[in-house]
Design a protein around this motif. Structure first.
Motif, PDB file in Angstrom:
ATOM      1  N   MET A 144      -6.406  39.075  23.051  1.00 53.64           N
ATOM      2  CA  MET A 144      -5.477  38.104  22.496  1.00 53.64           C
ATOM      3  C   MET A 144      -6.209  37.112  21.593  1.00 53.64           C
ATOM      4  N   LEU A 145      -7.408  36.702  21.995  1.00 51.41           N
ATOM      5  CA  LEU A 145      -8.200  35.791  21.167  1.00 51.41           C
ATOM      6  C   LEU A 145      -8.613  36.431  19.845  1.00 51.41           C
ATOM      7  N   GLU A 146      -8.959  37.724  19.906  1.00 48.92           N
ATOM      8  CA  GLU A 146      -9.434  38.428  18.716  1.00 48.92           C
ATOM      9  C   GLU A 146      -8.293  38.946  17.845  1.00 48.92           C
ATOM     10  N   GLY A 147      -7.077  38.895  18.364  1.00 45.52           N
ATOM     11  CA  GLY A 147      -5.947  39.448  17.620  1.00 45.52           C
ATOM     12  C   GLY A 147      -5.998  40.947  17.499  1.00 45.52           C
ATOM     13  N   SER A 148      -6.592  41.611  18.513  1.00 41.45           N
ATOM     14  CA  SER A 148      -6.761  43.070  18.453  1.00 41.45           C
ATOM     15  C   SER A 148      -5.815  43.814  19.382  1.00 41.45           C
ATOM     16  N   LEU A 149      -4.655  43.229  19.653  1.00 41.47           N
ATOM     17  CA  LEU A 149      -3.694  43.874  20.545  1.00 41.47           C
ATOM     18  C   LEU A 149      -3.068  45.099  19.884  1.00 41.47           C
ATOM     19  N   LYS A 150      -2.890  46.135  20.691  1.00 45.87           N
ATOM     20  CA  LYS A 150      -2.119  47.294  20.253  1.00 45.87           C
ATOM     21  C   LYS A 150      -0.824  47.279  21.059  1.00 45.87           C
ATOM     22  N   VAL A 151       0.214  46.684  20.478  1.00 48.14           N
ATOM     23  CA  VAL A 151       1.465  46.472  21.197  1.00 48.14           C
ATOM     24  C   VAL A 151       2.617  47.106  20.435  1.00 48.14           C
ATOM     25  N   ASN A 152       3.715  47.288  21.148  1.00 51.21           N
ATOM     26  CA  ASN A 152       4.900  47.866  20.501  1.00 51.21           C
ATOM     27  C   ASN A 152       6.083  46.912  20.616  1.00 51.21           C
ATOM     28  N   ARG A 153       5.804  45.603  20.496  1.00 50.24           N
ATOM     29  CA  ARG A 153       6.871  44.601  20.581  1.00 50.24           C
ATOM     30  C   ARG A 153       6.859  43.720  19.345  1.00 50.24           C
ATOM     31  N   PRO A 154       7.037  44.288  18.182  1.00 52.79           N
ATOM     32  CA  PRO A 154       7.007  43.482  16.951  1.00 52.79           C
ATOM     33  C   PRO A 154       8.094  42.424  16.921  1.00 52.79           C
ATOM     34  N   GLU A 155       9.180  42.659  17.659  1.00 52.43           N
ATOM     35  CA  GLU A 155      10.266  41.682  17.656  1.00 52.43           C
ATOM     36  C   GLU A 155       9.839  40.368  18.305  1.00 52.43           C
ATOM     37  N   LEU A 156       8.971  40.438  19.326  1.00 48.19           N
ATOM     38  CA  LEU A 156       8.480  39.221  19.969  1.00 48.19           C
ATOM     39  C   LEU A 156       7.512  38.478  19.055  1.00 48.19           C
ATOM     40  N   ILE A 157       6.661  39.219  18.374  1.00 51.51           N
ATOM     41  CA  ILE A 157       5.717  38.593  17.448  1.00 51.51           C
ATOM     42  C   ILE A 157       6.473  37.914  16.310  1.00 51.51           C
ATOM     43  N   ALA A 158       7.521  38.593  15.820  1.00 53.19           N
ATOM     44  CA  ALA A 158       8.319  38.010  14.735  1.00 53.19           C
ATOM     45  C   ALA A 158       9.029  36.731  15.186  1.00 53.19           C
ATOM     46  N   LYS A 159       9.464  36.705  16.439  1.00 56.27           N
ATOM     47  CA  LYS A 159      10.245  35.577  16.940  1.00 56.27           C
ATOM     48  C   LYS A 159       9.365  34.408  17.381  1.00 56.27           C
ATOM     49  N   TYR A 160       8.249  34.719  18.069  1.00 54.03           N
ATOM     50  CA  TYR A 160       7.454  33.659  18.676  1.00 54.03           C
ATOM     51  C   TYR A 160       6.048  33.511  18.072  1.00 54.03           C
ATOM     52  N   GLY A 161       5.626  34.460  17.252  1.00 57.47           N
ATOM     53  CA  GLY A 161       4.292  34.401  16.668  1.00 57.47           C
ATOM     54  C   GLY A 161       3.228  35.113  17.465  1.00 57.47           C
ATOM     55  N   PHE A 162       3.566  35.561  18.671  1.00 59.89           N
ATOM     56  CA  PHE A 162       2.644  36.346  19.492  1.00 59.89           C
ATOM     57  C   PHE A 162       3.471  37.144  20.502  1.00 59.89           C
ATOM     58  N   ASP A 163       2.822  38.138  21.125  1.00 63.48           N
ATOM     59  CA  ASP A 163       3.513  38.991  22.092  1.00 63.48           C
ATOM     60  C   ASP A 163       3.613  38.233  23.412  1.00 63.48           C
ATOM     61  N   THR A 164       4.742  37.594  23.637  1.00 62.49           N
ATOM     62  CA  THR A 164       4.901  36.746  24.816  1.00 62.49           C
ATOM     63  C   THR A 164       4.915  37.559  26.110  1.00 62.49           C
ATOM     64  N   LYS A 165       5.387  38.795  26.056  1.00 61.36           N
ATOM     65  CA  LYS A 165       5.400  39.614  27.269  1.00 61.36           C
ATOM     66  C   LYS A 165       3.977  39.988  27.659  1.00 61.36           C
ATOM     67  N   TYR A 166       3.162  40.333  26.681  1.00 62.44           N
ATOM     68  CA  TYR A 166       1.757  40.634  26.955  1.00 62.44           C
ATOM     69  C   TYR A 166       1.076  39.409  27.557  1.00 62.44           C
ATOM     70  N   ALA A 167       1.311  38.255  26.955  1.00 66.46           N
ATOM     71  CA  ALA A 167       0.698  37.019  27.446  1.00 66.46           C
ATOM     72  C   ALA A 167       1.144  36.721  28.868  1.00 66.46           C
ATOM     73  N   MET A 168       2.429  36.939  29.149  1.00 69.77           N
ATOM     74  CA  MET A 168       2.939  36.690  30.492  1.00 69.77           C
ATOM     75  C   MET A 168       2.253  37.592  31.509  1.00 69.77           C
ATOM     76  N   HIS A 169       2.132  38.897  31.192  1.00 72.42           N
ATOM     77  CA  HIS A 169       1.477  39.816  32.127  1.00 72.42           C
ATOM     78  C   HIS A 169       0.007  39.450  32.327  1.00 72.42           C
ATOM     79  N   MET A 170      -0.639  38.964  31.284  1.00 63.88           N
ATOM     80  CA  MET A 170      -2.032  38.531  31.388  1.00 63.88           C
ATOM     81  C   MET A 170      -2.167  37.416  32.427  1.00 63.88           C
ATOM     82  N   VAL A 171      -1.357  36.382  32.293  1.00 63.31           N
ATOM     83  CA  VAL A 171      -1.436  35.254  33.220  1.00 63.31           C
ATOM     84  C   VAL A 171      -0.983  35.673  34.614  1.00 63.31           C
TER      85      VAL A 171
END
Length: 252
Positions: A144-171
């Motif tokens: 997440m710090l490096e911006g090297s995520l391979k995710v399939n949730r572009p709608e979250l990135i477009a809406k919030y600026g980052f993959d919030t589901k990925y971040a949630m699972h991380m925490v």
């Protein structure tokens, strides 16, 4: 090797000793009906798949075809052979440990062997789990710090600026790892106040920086617990596990 054949489906169905939910619905972090349903099972495979040339390690079923993203109402199921599941559990794999702690209402099927396994979680869980939780958390935070995520949730990135589901699972991973290392258990769903914080993170009510900071703090706590602050044993009780597996396969 294909893991979704009719042959493997029959083995999984006939030999299952425990099957339960393991996804966001279990953790309590599902929001707005967006999630599919993830389940995990453990099965005792037939003797010819243990002592003969044939091998069964897992059966996989997905409502959607391979490569197609699952959505609301879809089922993703994996059923491990009991021996493979145990190897992963002894190493402290976070997801694989969940069937030991799911509440009764999230259990789809269970046998006497399944009940006995859950009753002996203390012989399986050790500080080895801290190494796995911390390792996954460290990797996810770095990506997440490096911006090297391979995710399939572009709608979250477009809406919030980052993959919030990925971040949630991380925490979430850090929260559950700390609880496991402190108590030997995982409370499911995740208790408050973390549950509301995680759901808010998924809805974009916390920033990416806040998520990364929370993950870093949890990672530090995991490291301290793993180094010796945890009351868990340093290693699982492998002798007991070996005897239990021999009994389980003989009984089946």
């Amino acid at each position: 090797m294909k893991h979704d054949t009719p042959e493997f489906a029959a083995i999984a169905a006939q030999g299952t000793i425990l099957r339960c939910q393991v996804g966001s619905g279990l953790h309590g972090t599902a929001v707005d009906g967006q999630d599919d349903r993830d389940e995990m099972g453990l099965c005792v495979e037939p003797a010819e798949y243990v002592s003969g040339l044939k091998r069964f390690e897992q059966y996989v079923f997905r409502t959607q075809p391979e490569g197609v993203r699952s959505g609301p109402g879809d089922l993703d199921l994996i059923v491990y052979s009991l021996r493979k599941w145990m190897r992963l559990a002894l190493s402290g794999n976070p997801t694989v440990l969940l069937p030991l702690f799911v509440p009764a209402n999230e259990i789809v099927a269970i046998t006497e062997l399944g009940h006995d396994l859950r009753a002996n979680s203390g012989r399986i869980v050790s500080r080895q789990a801290g190494l796995r939780f911390a390792g996954y958390l460290r990797t996810q935070r770095a990506r997440m710090l490096e911006g090297s995520l391979k995710v399939n949730r572009p709608e979250l990135i477009a809406k919030y600026g980052f993959d919030t589901k990925y971040a949630m699972h991380m925490v979430r991973l850090g929260v559950q790892g700390v609880e496991l290392l402190e108590t030997g258990r995982m409370t499911l769903p995740i208790p408050e106040p973390w549950l509301s914080w995680l759901r808010d993170l998924r809805r974009g009510k916390h920033t990416q920086d806040e998520a990364i900071a929370a993950a870093a703090e949890l990672e530090d706590r995991l490291d301290r617990l793993t180094r010796g602050a945890s009351p868990l044993p340093e290693e699982p009780d492998r002798d007991w596990v070996n005897r239990w597996l021999v009994h389980a396969y003989a009984a089946a």
